[in-house]
Design an enzyme around this catalytic site. Structure first.
Site, PDB file in Angstrom:
ATOM      1  N   CYS A   2     -10.632  -3.621  -3.688  1.00 41.94           N
ATOM      2  CA  CYS A   2     -11.852  -4.029  -4.363  1.00 41.94           C
ATOM      3  C   CYS A   2     -12.943  -2.998  -4.119  1.00 41.94           C
ATOM      4  O   CYS A   2     -12.947  -2.296  -3.110  1.00 41.94           O
ATOM      5  CB  CYS A   2     -12.345  -5.396  -3.925  1.00 41.94           C
ATOM      6  SG  CYS A   2     -11.190  -6.752  -4.213  1.00 41.94           S
ATOM      7  N   ARG A  28      -9.382   2.949  -5.156  1.00 44.43           N
ATOM      8  CA  ARG A  28      -9.117   1.892  -4.185  1.00 44.43           C
ATOM      9  C   ARG A  28      -8.070   0.904  -4.682  1.00 44.43           C
ATOM     10  O   ARG A  28      -7.531   0.127  -3.908  1.00 44.43           O
ATOM     11  CB  ARG A  28     -10.427   1.146  -3.874  1.00 44.43           C
ATOM     12  CG  ARG A  28     -11.446   1.999  -3.168  1.00 44.43           C
ATOM     13  CD  ARG A  28     -12.793   1.309  -3.094  1.00 44.43           C
ATOM     14  NE  ARG A  28     -12.787   0.144  -2.219  1.00 44.43           N
ATOM     15  CZ  ARG A  28     -13.103   0.181  -0.930  1.00 44.43           C
ATOM     16  NH1 ARG A  28     -13.425   1.326  -0.360  1.00 44.43           N
ATOM     17  NH2 ARG A  28     -13.110  -0.909  -0.201  1.00 44.43           N
ATOM     18  N   TRP A  79      -9.271  -6.528  -6.873  1.00 45.82           N
ATOM     19  CA  TRP A  79      -7.840  -6.560  -6.534  1.00 45.82           C
ATOM     20  C   TRP A  79      -7.532  -7.996  -6.166  1.00 45.82           C
ATOM     21  O   TRP A  79      -8.057  -8.536  -5.205  1.00 45.82           O
ATOM     22  CB  TRP A  79      -7.547  -5.620  -5.365  1.00 45.82           C
ATOM     23  CG  TRP A  79      -6.094  -5.353  -5.121  1.00 45.82           C
ATOM     24  CD1 TRP A  79      -5.321  -4.400  -5.691  1.00 45.82           C
ATOM     25  CD2 TRP A  79      -5.242  -6.033  -4.195  1.00 45.82           C
ATOM     26  NE1 TRP A  79      -4.041  -4.448  -5.191  1.00 45.82           N
ATOM     27  CE2 TRP A  79      -3.966  -5.439  -4.268  1.00 45.82           C
ATOM     28  CE3 TRP A  79      -5.433  -7.100  -3.305  1.00 45.82           C
ATOM     29  CZ2 TRP A  79      -2.881  -5.862  -3.498  1.00 45.82           C
ATOM     30  CZ3 TRP A  79      -4.362  -7.520  -2.538  1.00 45.82           C
ATOM     31  CH2 TRP A  79      -3.104  -6.908  -2.634  1.00 45.82           C
ATOM     32  N   ASN A 105     -16.260  -8.605  -1.804  1.00 50.43           N
ATOM     33  CA  ASN A 105     -14.992  -8.160  -1.231  1.00 50.43           C
ATOM     34  C   ASN A 105     -14.701  -9.002  -0.002  1.00 50.43           C
ATOM     35  O   ASN A 105     -15.627  -9.377   0.727  1.00 50.43           O
ATOM     36  CB  ASN A 105     -15.056  -6.693  -0.791  1.00 50.43           C
ATOM     37  CG  ASN A 105     -15.175  -5.732  -1.953  1.00 50.43           C
ATOM     38  OD1 ASN A 105     -15.012  -6.107  -3.107  1.00 50.43           O
ATOM     39  ND2 ASN A 105     -15.463  -4.474  -1.643  1.00 50.43           N
ATOM     40  N   GLY A 106     -13.420  -9.259   0.255  1.00 51.14           N
ATOM     41  CA  GLY A 106     -13.039 -10.041   1.416  1.00 51.14           C
ATOM     42  C   GLY A 106     -12.485 -11.391   1.017  1.00 51.14           C
ATOM     43  O   GLY A 106     -12.094 -11.611  -0.141  1.00 51.14           O
ATOM     44  N   GLU A 486       7.929   7.564   6.749  1.00 52.63           N
ATOM     45  CA  GLU A 486       6.861   7.901   5.814  1.00 52.63           C
ATOM     46  C   GLU A 486       7.431   8.394   4.486  1.00 52.63           C
ATOM     47  O   GLU A 486       6.903   8.083   3.412  1.00 52.63           O
ATOM     48  CB  GLU A 486       5.940   8.947   6.430  1.00 52.63           C
ATOM     49  CG  GLU A 486       4.824   9.441   5.518  1.00 52.63           C
ATOM     50  CD  GLU A 486       3.844   8.363   5.105  1.00 52.63           C
ATOM     51  OE1 GLU A 486       3.045   8.617   4.191  1.00 52.63           O
ATOM     52  OE2 GLU A 486       3.866   7.258   5.683  1.00 52.63           O
ATOM     53  N   LYS A 490       6.496   6.711   0.869  1.00 56.88           N
ATOM     54  CA  LYS A 490       5.964   7.440  -0.283  1.00 56.88           C
ATOM     55  C   LYS A 490       6.816   7.194  -1.520  1.00 56.88           C
ATOM     56  O   LYS A 490       6.303   7.008  -2.623  1.00 56.88           O
ATOM     57  CB  LYS A 490       5.913   8.942   0.016  1.00 56.88           C
ATOM     58  CG  LYS A 490       4.784   9.361   0.898  1.00 56.88           C
ATOM     59  CD  LYS A 490       3.452   9.166   0.212  1.00 56.88           C
ATOM     60  CE  LYS A 490       2.374   8.821   1.218  1.00 56.88           C
ATOM     61  NZ  LYS A 490       2.453   7.527   1.847  1.00 56.88           N
ATOM     62  N   GLU A 493       6.076   3.689  -2.789  1.00 55.07           N
ATOM     63  CA  GLU A 493       4.715   3.499  -3.291  1.00 55.07           C
ATOM     64  C   GLU A 493       4.529   4.023  -4.708  1.00 55.07           C
ATOM     65  O   GLU A 493       3.900   3.356  -5.540  1.00 55.07           O
ATOM     66  CB  GLU A 493       3.718   4.215  -2.371  1.00 55.07           C
ATOM     67  CG  GLU A 493       3.446   3.514  -1.062  1.00 55.07           C
ATOM     68  CD  GLU A 493       2.479   4.302  -0.193  1.00 55.07           C
ATOM     69  OE1 GLU A 493       1.573   3.686   0.390  1.00 55.07           O
ATOM     70  OE2 GLU A 493       2.632   5.532  -0.098  1.00 55.07           O
ATOM     71  N   HIS A 509      24.357   0.583  11.901  1.00 54.24           N
ATOM     72  CA  HIS A 509      24.129  -0.798  12.317  1.00 54.24           C
ATOM     73  C   HIS A 509      23.672  -1.666  11.146  1.00 54.24           C
ATOM     74  O   HIS A 509      22.781  -2.500  11.293  1.00 54.24           O
ATOM     75  CB  HIS A 509      23.110  -0.842  13.453  1.00 54.24           C
ATOM     76  CG  HIS A 509      23.568  -0.175  14.703  1.00 54.24           C
ATOM     77  ND1 HIS A 509      24.548  -0.697  15.513  1.00 54.24           N
ATOM     78  CD2 HIS A 509      23.207   1.010  15.265  1.00 54.24           C
ATOM     79  CE1 HIS A 509      24.764   0.116  16.535  1.00 54.24           C
ATOM     80  NE2 HIS A 509      23.963   1.171  16.401  1.00 54.24           N
ATOM     81  N   LYS A 609      -6.206   1.430  -1.881  1.00 55.13           N
ATOM     82  CA  LYS A 609      -6.396   2.527  -0.932  1.00 55.13           C
ATOM     83  C   LYS A 609      -6.851   2.015   0.424  1.00 55.13           C
ATOM     84  O   LYS A 609      -6.352   2.418   1.459  1.00 55.13           O
ATOM     85  CB  LYS A 609      -7.412   3.528  -1.485  1.00 55.13           C
ATOM     86  CG  LYS A 609      -7.651   4.739  -0.589  1.00 55.13           C
ATOM     87  CD  LYS A 609      -6.423   5.608  -0.484  1.00 55.13           C
ATOM     88  CE  LYS A 609      -6.676   6.866   0.301  1.00 55.13           C
ATOM     89  NZ  LYS A 609      -5.445   7.643   0.537  1.00 55.13           N
TER      90      LYS A 609
END
Length: 614
Positions: A2, A28, A79, A105-106, A486, A490, A493, A509, A609
């Site tokens: 957001c 973002r 968002w 936001n939140g 990582e 990527k 994403e 395993h 983001k």
């Protein structure tokens, strides 16, 4: 996650500033956008409101021809949390009268109780969001005779949870704002003043900022900004100058921000190293940690035992933290790494001698901030490794190390991950032996090593060959293991393809059951520990026996090439530093696969983001 922009002033037209600000916040991540503007005539009419599901272009199409003049305005990129993406759920939200507009936001945790009370009192709601209770609370306070500022404070006092909230009221030139566990920053301009969730929203207009702390309120008027506490007492603030050039946040001719930022890594790391490493003496000195050994000793003076260090982080930063914890363990320090969202629930023991290091690119990651706050309350010394000067982590922790990567716009982190690895390398040295000439030489070799990878990589050709694969596996040992994790992240994403990363020894395993001739395995094999190369080659033979193609990322072509279908070579610059170069090859592979697939590389679906909710 957001984005908020607010503006009032006599300079640029309000709507133009809001739309420019929303454009600066697109990185973002969002699924809808909207703006609200008050009338410059100071009438008691409605607030002009425009909002749409989808990208900013949908909102632009909904605006009337010509500029919408106004005295003050707020904008938002949403968002979704409460309610799916829709025009109704997009911000801003208004009250029953249409004279109050709010962006937020939140998460407001008590919104259900508040909504039930408001509905019982006759208020009508149009959305499924938690945010919509706020304008109705302000409406009630205004109806009781309170001024707009008093009404805003009354409403905020009833909220529980995390919030950065901003409001405008019809007939008023002021933007009202408050924050609790969600970032807000004020911009001080020449002919107008701003507030936003992040600096890129107004960096085109001013580089002078004031950071709000939790519990603080701001009023933004054409004449200036003021900051107060919950009781209305004035708080003295300092204006800081941001070192970003607006051009830094542009694409500079690249097709995507992500590709630009991959290519910026040599300069980003030079910035991270600058004035922190001395080649002649072989020492690492981080100025912002001057004297840290007296406050964060790694050895207990009473019994000579190493003191524990705990890392907390999320996503890409967690992979960097895994790397940092191993660096310290190799230096004899008992270091552990925890996923920040699990840190509190795991009831991790924290003693007075514990240091907790939060690794967070934005310095606002909600889960990481909660973990750091919990650790601080338990008596631990806290240290932030972050990219953003003035962020919550930088201000709230006892110590801070800046990675100095510059603005990163692409949602998928690239240059910040490499810079975090370098910063953690220096931190490990600063907390232990102070470094060595060998370490300093290896660190200084990283920028040129990355440039060589960028100049010579065959990643694009490999991406074309394997773009239609069913899934991708990434394996590595030791310092290569976090890089493999990582690499998989990527790929997930930005390509939306299934990818898994794990320590190479885990292959047998369980994951080996998924290996086929349509699951290429990217094996990162750098020569950093006795026997690790031969062990990982053994894992490579296991997947080859199942028909899987193997792409080796290595500084030991001589040993690895006979066992791989392809080799992505990296220079050998040091046991712990060569994997940083290997990571760049994996970034390029993911980028080119996503490019071949036509994905939204800079703004991947469902992702943000800066994740400012838990």
């Amino acid at each position: 996650m957001c984005g908020i922009i607010g503006y009032t002033g006599e300079g640029d037209p309000v709507m133009d500033v809001l739309m420019t600000g929303l454009s600066g916040l697109e990185y973002r991540g969002y699924d809808s956008a909207g703006v609200a503007v008050t009338d410059r005539a100071r009438s008691s009419g409605d607030v002009s409101l425009f909002k749409r599901e989808g990208e900013l272009s949908s909102l632009e199409a909904a605006l009337p021809d010509g500029s919408v003049d106004g005295a003050a305005g707020i904008g938002h990129t949403r968002w979704s949390t409460h309610g799916p993406p829709s025009d109704a759920n997009a911000h801003p939200h208004t009250d029953c009268t249409g004279q109050v507009a709010v962006v937020h936001n939140g998460i407001i945790e008590n919104f259900r109780e508040l909504r039930e009370d408001l509905e019982s009192a006759g208020h009508d709601f149009e959305s499924e969001t938690d945010t919509e209770v706020v304008p109705h609370l302000i409406e009630d306070a205004l109806a009781a005779g309170e001024s707009p500022e008093e009404a805003f404070r009354t409403a905020v006092a009833r909220l529980e949870g995390s919030y950065a909230v901003a409001a405008v009221v019809a007939g008023d030139e002021t933007v009202y704002a408050a924050r609790h566990e969600s970032p807000l920053v004020l911009g001080v301009g020449e002919a107008g003043h701003f507030l936003a969730s992040d600096v890129p929203a107004f960096i085109e207009y001013t580089d002078r900022v004031i950071y709000l702390d939790d519990g603080e309120f701001a009023t933004v008027t054409p004449d200036g900004v003021s900051v107060t506490d919950a009781r209305g007492n004035t708080i003295e603030t300092s204006v800081e100058t941001i070192a970003w050039d607006p051009e830094d946040a542009g694409k500079s001719g690249y097709d995507h921000y992500m590709l630009k930022e991959i290519y910026e890594q040599p300069d980003a790391i030079r910035g991270c190293l600058r004035e922190r490493v001395a080649e002649l003496s072989g020492s690492v000195e981080i100025p912002e940690l001057d004297g840290i050994s007296t406050t964060i000793p790694t050895v207990d003076a009473r019994d000579g035992r190493p003191r524990p260090i705990q890392f907390v982080a999320c996503g890409t930063s967690y992979h960097a933290a895994l790397y940092g914890a191993r660096l310290l363990r190799d230096r004899g320090v008992p270091a552990q790494c925890f996923i920040a969202s699990e840190y509190a629930t795991e009831r991790v023991p924290v003693s007075e001698g514990t240091t907790v290091v939060g690794v967070t690119q934005s310095g606002e990651t909600a889960d990481t901030m909660r973990a750091l706050r919990e650790a601080g309350r338990a008596g631990a010394e806290t240290l932030a490794v972050t990219n953003v000067v003035g962020s919550s982590a930088a201000r709230e922790c006892d110590h801070v190390v800046y990675i100095r990567a510059g603005p990163e716009i692409g949602v998928a982190a690239t240059k910040t991950f490499a810079s975090q690895q370098v910063a953690l390398s220096m931190l490990a040295a600063a907390l232990t032996d102070g470094g060595s000439q060998g370490l300093v030489q290896s660190l200084r070799a990283i920028p040129d090593g990355i440039q060589r990878v960028l100049d010579e990589s065959d990643a694009r050709e490999i991406a074309r060959e394997y773009v239609d694969s069913d899934a991708y596996f990434f394996i590595g040992r030791g310092y290569d293991a976090p890089v493999s994790l990582e690499g998989a992240l990527k790929m997930k994403e930005i390509t939306y393809k299934h990818a898994e990363g794990f320590p190479a020894g885990e292959l047998k395993h369980g994951p080996l059951a998924l290996v086929t001739d349509r699951t290429p395995v990217f094996a990162t094999i750098t020569d950093h520990a006795e026997g690790d190369v031969s062990k990982t080659l053994g894992n490579v033979k296991e997947v080859e026996a199942r028909g899987a193609p193997v792409v080796a990322v290595t500084d030991r072509r001589d040993l690895v090439e006979p066992f791989a279908d392809h080799v992505l070579e990296v220079p050998s610059i040091g046991p712990a530093q060569t994997p940083i170069l290997a990571n760049v090859q994996l970034q390029l592979v993911s980028y080119w696969v996503a490019n071949e697939l036509g994905r939204s590389i800079d703004k991947p679906r469902n992702l943000a983001k800066s994740v400012t909710v838990e």
